[in-house]
Design a protein around this motif. Structure first.
Motif, PDB file in Angstrom:
ATOM      1  N   ARG A   1     -30.673  20.709 -10.802  1.00  0.00           N
ATOM      2  CA  ARG A   1     -30.279  21.986 -10.198  1.00  0.00           C
ATOM      3  C   ARG A   1     -29.065  22.606 -10.891  1.00  0.00           C
ATOM      4  NH1 ARG A   1     -31.185  19.001  -5.379  1.00  0.00           N
ATOM      5  NH2 ARG A   1     -28.951  18.834  -4.942  1.00  0.00           N
ATOM      6  N   LEU A   2     -28.410  21.842 -11.747  1.00  0.00           N
ATOM      7  CA  LEU A   2     -27.205  22.333 -12.410  1.00  0.00           C
ATOM      8  C   LEU A   2     -27.566  23.081 -13.690  1.00  0.00           C
ATOM      9  CD1 LEU A   2     -24.982  19.123 -12.085  1.00  0.00           C
ATOM     10  CD2 LEU A   2     -24.890  21.172 -10.656  1.00  0.00           C
ATOM     11  N   PRO A   3     -26.724  24.024 -14.117  1.00  0.00           N
ATOM     12  CA  PRO A   3     -26.955  24.690 -15.402  1.00  0.00           C
ATOM     13  C   PRO A   3     -26.926  23.674 -16.549  1.00  0.00           C
ATOM     14  CG  PRO A   3     -25.286  25.833 -14.112  1.00  0.00           C
ATOM     15  CD  PRO A   3     -25.538  24.536 -13.408  1.00  0.00           C
ATOM     16  N   VAL A   4     -27.602  23.996 -17.632  1.00  0.00           N
ATOM     17  CA  VAL A   4     -27.692  23.072 -18.769  1.00  0.00           C
ATOM     18  C   VAL A   4     -26.311  22.687 -19.301  1.00  0.00           C
ATOM     19  CG1 VAL A   4     -28.527  22.801 -21.132  1.00  0.00           C
ATOM     20  CG2 VAL A   4     -30.004  23.835 -19.393  1.00  0.00           C
ATOM     21  N   PRO A   5     -25.376  23.643 -19.523  1.00  0.00           N
ATOM     22  CA  PRO A   5     -24.047  23.227 -19.999  1.00  0.00           C
ATOM     23  C   PRO A   5     -23.346  22.270 -19.036  1.00  0.00           C
ATOM     24  CG  PRO A   5     -24.339  25.591 -20.269  1.00  0.00           C
ATOM     25  CD  PRO A   5     -25.481  25.113 -19.435  1.00  0.00           C
ATOM     26  N   THR A   6     -23.553  22.489 -17.741  1.00  0.00           N
ATOM     27  CA  THR A   6     -22.930  21.600 -16.749  1.00  0.00           C
ATOM     28  C   THR A   6     -23.511  20.203 -16.847  1.00  0.00           C
ATOM     29  OG1 THR A   6     -22.548  23.467 -15.264  1.00  0.00           O
ATOM     30  CG2 THR A   6     -22.467  21.268 -14.301  1.00  0.00           C
ATOM     31  N   ARG A   7     -24.829  20.109 -17.010  1.00  0.00           N
ATOM     32  CA  ARG A   7     -25.451  18.793 -17.129  1.00  0.00           C
ATOM     33  C   ARG A   7     -24.915  18.039 -18.346  1.00  0.00           C
ATOM     34  NH1 ARG A   7     -30.478  21.329 -15.776  1.00  0.00           N
ATOM     35  NH2 ARG A   7     -31.265  21.081 -17.903  1.00  0.00           N
ATOM     36  N   ARG A   8     -24.735  18.744 -19.445  1.00  0.00           N
ATOM     37  CA  ARG A   8     -24.219  18.094 -20.651  1.00  0.00           C
ATOM     38  C   ARG A   8     -22.779  17.600 -20.431  1.00  0.00           C
ATOM     39  NH1 ARG A   8     -24.924  21.902 -25.679  1.00  0.00           N
ATOM     40  NH2 ARG A   8     -24.331  19.965 -26.760  1.00  0.00           N
ATOM     41  N   MET A   9     -21.970  18.422 -19.747  1.00  0.00           N
ATOM     42  CA  MET A   9     -20.587  18.007 -19.484  1.00  0.00           C
ATOM     43  C   MET A   9     -20.531  16.839 -18.508  1.00  0.00           C
ATOM     44  SD  MET A   9     -18.188  19.388 -21.199  1.00  0.00           S
ATOM     45  CE  MET A   9     -16.862  18.841 -20.153  1.00  0.00           C
ATOM     46  N   VAL A  10     -21.387  16.849 -17.488  1.00  0.00           N
ATOM     47  CA  VAL A  10     -21.413  15.746 -16.517  1.00  0.00           C
ATOM     48  C   VAL A  10     -21.784  14.441 -17.212  1.00  0.00           C
ATOM     49  CG1 VAL A  10     -22.657  14.826 -14.525  1.00  0.00           C
ATOM     50  CG2 VAL A  10     -21.862  17.182 -14.502  1.00  0.00           C
ATOM     51  N   LEU A  11     -22.750  14.493 -18.118  1.00  0.00           N
ATOM     52  CA  LEU A  11     -23.137  13.286 -18.840  1.00  0.00           C
ATOM     53  C   LEU A  11     -21.994  12.784 -19.724  1.00  0.00           C
ATOM     54  CD1 LEU A  11     -25.260  11.205 -19.554  1.00  0.00           C
ATOM     55  CD2 LEU A  11     -26.184  12.786 -21.262  1.00  0.00           C
ATOM     56  N   LEU A  12     -21.311  13.685 -20.403  1.00  0.00           N
ATOM     57  CA  LEU A  12     -20.156  13.285 -21.205  1.00  0.00           C
ATOM     58  C   LEU A  12     -19.089  12.616 -20.331  1.00  0.00           C
ATOM     59  CD1 LEU A  12     -19.689  16.361 -23.575  1.00  0.00           C
ATOM     60  CD2 LEU A  12     -20.260  14.037 -24.279  1.00  0.00           C
TER      61      LEU A  12
END
Length: 904
Positions: free
Chosen positions: A258-269
């Motif tokens: 449900r999160l924006p793609v940039p947010t998902r990438r930052m959360v994974l980092l």
């Protein structure tokens, strides 16, 4: 469909929340509750429990759906659809507004409150016939318009027979409604839940699953459902994380989607970067063309928190699940970005290679192994070594790396992970090192009696290849022998250690072998041999530098110092062991180092400092799963409270030890010592003698000989009242005290001889005078005051009240300054019996300090420096220093922290 039995199992550890639900449903008027927590914490199970408890209430149930999050009022429509026909009871304007919003035409911003009022009116109409229960799960997952409207309604249900239960991830979803955060389950609750899901697993498996789940009910259920029968019985290695096809993984995957793609990438980092340097994440984000602002949607969803110290995750399992459900390509890209932010070096190169698809596994294993020295965090080193073991094609090398990973995990304070890694091992040449680690954990965590055999076997297996490790195993076996109370077995440890000694050994090996020799001799009463050996250990420990300066070596040196009664060096060495253990992340030795520091502070007469150290030891031991060490510290706290005549505190600490301490063990002996002191204070002298005499069986090497030596002054005092003569215990104490150069031990021995000397004869007076001459003036003030009290009482009973008063006055003053009010009262009673009229003891600092001293003390307690105090009071800093020294002396404190605690 959720069955009743499933709900019951999922509600383990949720008694408070269930009570709140029942109280709400039993009320005649309305109200609302919010349950919030991470995925898998049991929110849905609580709402299902409420629906089962609803009784005669009508029930409306809804839930937020991610697919409808962009459709305004979709969630409200799904909740109210079964009762929309009841809107005929609403005023026309409210009915039209409600129909228009639920029909998809939306609601103007200025009419949102009116819409909420219409929803409230509709619920009131439905509840006119019978009370109503509304449950809305995952409120923050669906459309925000429905969530806002239901929050407004939930705050306005008083005087209506409507109960509303909401669940969400973050508490901020609904303000103004009583909220219950769902905590992780503790180990006991996890075991109970597992027993309800399948047949009861073995205790080690249950403990490992509880650690893997981090207290998440959903994770526990997923793990239980995914294990093979062999894993469930502990015959096969357990997984490292909950399954990626389980309900919890699905919940995290849905939240991330449900999160924006940039947010998902930052959360994974953020999930992959558990380091203490926030700059690593910033640099990785910059390299990816991202900014930290991209984390805002994830923070709003309650998935993580950002702050000055970096990114944190509310639930300890979040990092694991985020990385577990991430697509492989995203995971590789994130690893590569983080690796690129590291300083160039072996670890950086290995991590870069780890992201390459064509990196040979044996090459990567070798690089990771070589790079582990660059990882200061032992928990992170355990992860690196475990991965290296998984990649190593050589089974023998893989076993060595697995043991090294387990040792790093244990050192970092995670015994559950260490045990899980050791369970992966099969029989092989590395079993000796594995036994050394197992024995160490048995000693400190749960089975010190079993640790003796494990560690002795480890020493035999390791000795041909590594004498240092073998000597360490023998020293730990000796510690286990002392903890269990079988000191007669220490002779075997000393004999084996002597066989491993070689001429020209380096200092650390010499220290270990000499320590075993010295302790063995001391325990059999051969102080002529044991004393010099232990003093040599103290000297070696004080000279260690470089790699030889380890917490283990310092702990041995501190223990040796206590055995030869050099308390100052013992305190310094134990304190140094604490510092080194913390600075190097070697947390497994921290509770033992703190124990020795607390004992040194006891002998130095610093009871408050000893209690503070022991409390710190309890916390450190419990955090690292070291239950035996925690019990030892609780025993020390019980003794300290009893010696200060604080009955309630002593009994509370003994209750915390409970039945878990084995009879004859060190924690059990400390508890019995504390009870014996309380018996003495209360005048139950025969009980005190019986209890303290049973701590050890003199001459047999059985029981807690070292604890009984510490308790002997109290045993002798009780025996003097009771008419007994504990000759054997006094002989052991006297022989030991005379072998040391410690004035305080010799003073106590002289006091014991005085108490047992013929009443009224010159011997008793001579020994009392000797004790008072020997007591150090700068330390041991409590024991000196006890000697003054006992001598004054003896003189009074010999009809020499004038001579008695001087000693009793000094005792009363010292006890008052030390805050030992019960003992001060005893001295006052003796003074009154000696014919002197004395008032009650002045307890507070207000009575002990001058006005200016009290003002300075209060400023110090507020955190002001001496220079700041001098400026505020128009004094010189030298004058403030002078007054503060007097304050410390009069109040019996040694630090600004103790002063602040006393004044608070």
């Amino acid at each position: 469909m959720v069955s009743a039995s499933t709900v019951h199992i999922a509600l383990r550890g949720r008694d408070d929340e269930c009570d709140a639900i029942r109280r709400l449903l039993d009320r005649d008027d309305g109200g609302a509750l919010l349950f919030h927590g991470p995925p898998g914490s049991g929110r849905s199970a609580l709402l299902a429990y409420a629906r089962r408890w609803a009784g005669q209430r009508a029930v409306l149930a809804g839930a937020g759906l991610a697919d409808e999050a962009t459709l305004p009022y979709a969630g409200l429509h799904r909740l109210l659809d079964p009762v929309l026909d009841a809107d005929a009871a609403l005023p026309v304007r409210q009915r039209r507004l409600l129909r228009r919003a639920l029909g998809g035409d939306g609601c103007p911003a200025e009419q949102r409150l009116a819409l909420a009022a219409a929803v409230r009116s509709l619920l009131a109409a439905v509840a006119a016939d019978r009370p109503l229960l509304c449950t809305v799960d995952d409120l923050d997952t669906g459309d925000p318009q429905s969530a806002w409207t239901l929050a407004v309604v939930a705050r306005r249900l008083r005087r209506l027979p409507v109960a509303m239960l909401l669940s969400a991830t973050a508490p901020a979803t609904v303000d103004g409604v009583p909220a219950h955060g769902l905590r992780p389950l503790d180990a006991h609750e996890c075991r109970a839940m597992l027993a309800g899901l399948r047949e009861r697993p073995p205790a080690p498996v249950a403990a490992a699953l509880a650690a893997l789940s981090r207290g998440s009910p959903a994770a526990l259920a997923d793990l239980a459902g995914s294990l093979t029968p062999g894993q469930w019985r502990g015959e096969a290695p357990l997984p490292d994380a909950p399954p990626v096809d389980g309900a919890l993984a699905a919940a995290y995957r849905a939240r991330l989607d449900r999160l924006p793609v940039p947010t998902r990438r930052m959360v994974l980092l953020a999930a992959l970067d558990p380091g203490d340097d926030p700059g690593t994440l910033v640099r990785a984000a910059w390299a990816a063309g991202l900014t930290l602002e991209a984390l805002a949607p994830a923070e709003a969803a309650g998935l993580l928190r950002t702050g000055p110290g970096g990114v944190t995750f509310p639930h300890p399992l979040a990092r694991t699940m985020i990385t577990a459900v991430a697509p492989l390509a995203d995971l590789r890209a994130a690893h590569l970005l983080l690796a690129g932010t590291l300083a160039e070096g072996a670890l950086g190169r290995a991590l870069r290679h780890a992201t390459a698809a064509d990196c040979p596994s044996d090459v990567l294993a070798a690089e990771l192994t070589a790079a582990v020295d660059e990882v200061p965090d032992r928990a992170a080193a355990a992860v690196v070594l475990r991965r290296a073991a998984e990649l190593s094609p050589d089974p023998g090398r893989a076993a060595e790396l697995t043991i090294a990973a387990a040792r790093c995990a244990w050192t970092a304070g995670d015994p559950d992970q260490a045990r899980g890694l050791l369970r992966r091992l099969t029989a092989g040449p590395a079993h000796g090192r594995a036994d050394l680690l197992r024995g160490d954990m048995q000693l400190r965590c749960d089975a010190p009696a079993a640790a003796v055999a494990t560690l002795l076997a480890a020493a035999d297996a390791i000795a041909p290849a590594d004498r240092r490790a073998a000597l360490l195993a023998l020293v730990r076996a000796g510690e286990a022998i002392c903890v269990t109370g079988d000191q007669y077995r220490y002779a075997e440890v000393a004999r084996r250690a002597e066989a491993l000694r070689r001429p020209g050994d380096p200092p650390e090996l010499d220290l270990l072998a000499t320590f075993a020799e010295g302790v063995g001799a001391t325990l059999r009463g051969d102080h002529a041999r044991g004393g010099p050996a232990l003093r040599r250990v103290v000297v070696i420990g004080g000279r260690l530098t470089g790699p030889a300066l380890t917490p283990g070596a310092l702990v041995c040196a501190a223990a040796a110092a206590l055995l030869v009664a050099v308390d100052g060096p013992a305190h310094r060495l134990a304190g140094r062991a604490v510092e080194v253990a913390r600075s190097r992340g070697q947390l497994s030795l921290l509770p033992r180092a703190l124990e020795l520091r607390a004992v040194a502070e006891y002998w130095l007469g610093r009871h408050e400092a000893a209690a503070e150290t022991a409390r710190e030891g309890v916390h450190a031991a419990r955090a690292g799963g070291q239950h035996v060490c925690a019990q030892v510290h609780l025993g020390i706290l019980a003794v300290l409270a009893a010696v200060r005549a604080d009955r309630d505190a002593a009994l509370a600490r003994i209750a915390e030890i409970g039945d878990g301490a084995a009879p004859g063990s060190r924690p059990d002996a400390y508890a019995r010592w504390a009870l014996g002191v309380l018996d003495l204070i209360d005048g139950r002298y025969a009980d005190a003698v019986a209890r303290l005499s049973a701590l050890a069986r003199t001459g047999t090497g059985r029981g807690q000989v070292l604890v009984q030596v510490m308790a002997t002054p109290y045993l002798v005092e009780a025996a003097a009242h009771d008419g007994g003569r504990p000759a054997a215990a006094l002989a052991v104490f006297d022989h030991w005290a005379s072998s040391t150069a410690s004035p305080s031990r010799r003073a106590l021995a002289a006091r014991c001889r005085a108490l047992l000397a013929p009443r009224g004869g010159p011997e008793a007076e001579r020994e009392f005078h000797a004790a008072l001459r020997l007591h150090p003036a700068d330390t041991d003030r409590f024991e000196r005051a006890r000697t003054e009290l006992l001598f004054g009482r003896e003189l009074r009973r010999r009809r020499r009240p004038r001579d008695a008063r001087a000693h009793l006055h000094r005792a009363r003053e010292a006890f008052t300054l030390l805050g030992a009010t019960v003992w001060a009262d005893r001295a006052g009673e003796e003074l009154r019996a000696a014919g002197e009229s004395v008032g009650p003891v002045r307890h507070g600092p207000e009575q002990l300090l001058t006005g200016q001293q009290l003002h300075i003390a209060r400023l110090v307690a507020e955190g002001a420096t001496n220079r700041e105090i001098a400026t505020r009071m128009c004094l010189s800093t030298r004058t403030v220093d002078h007054h503060l020294r007097n304050v410390f002396h009069r109040l019996g404190v040694r630090s600004r922290t103790e002063l602040a605690r006393l004044l608070s």
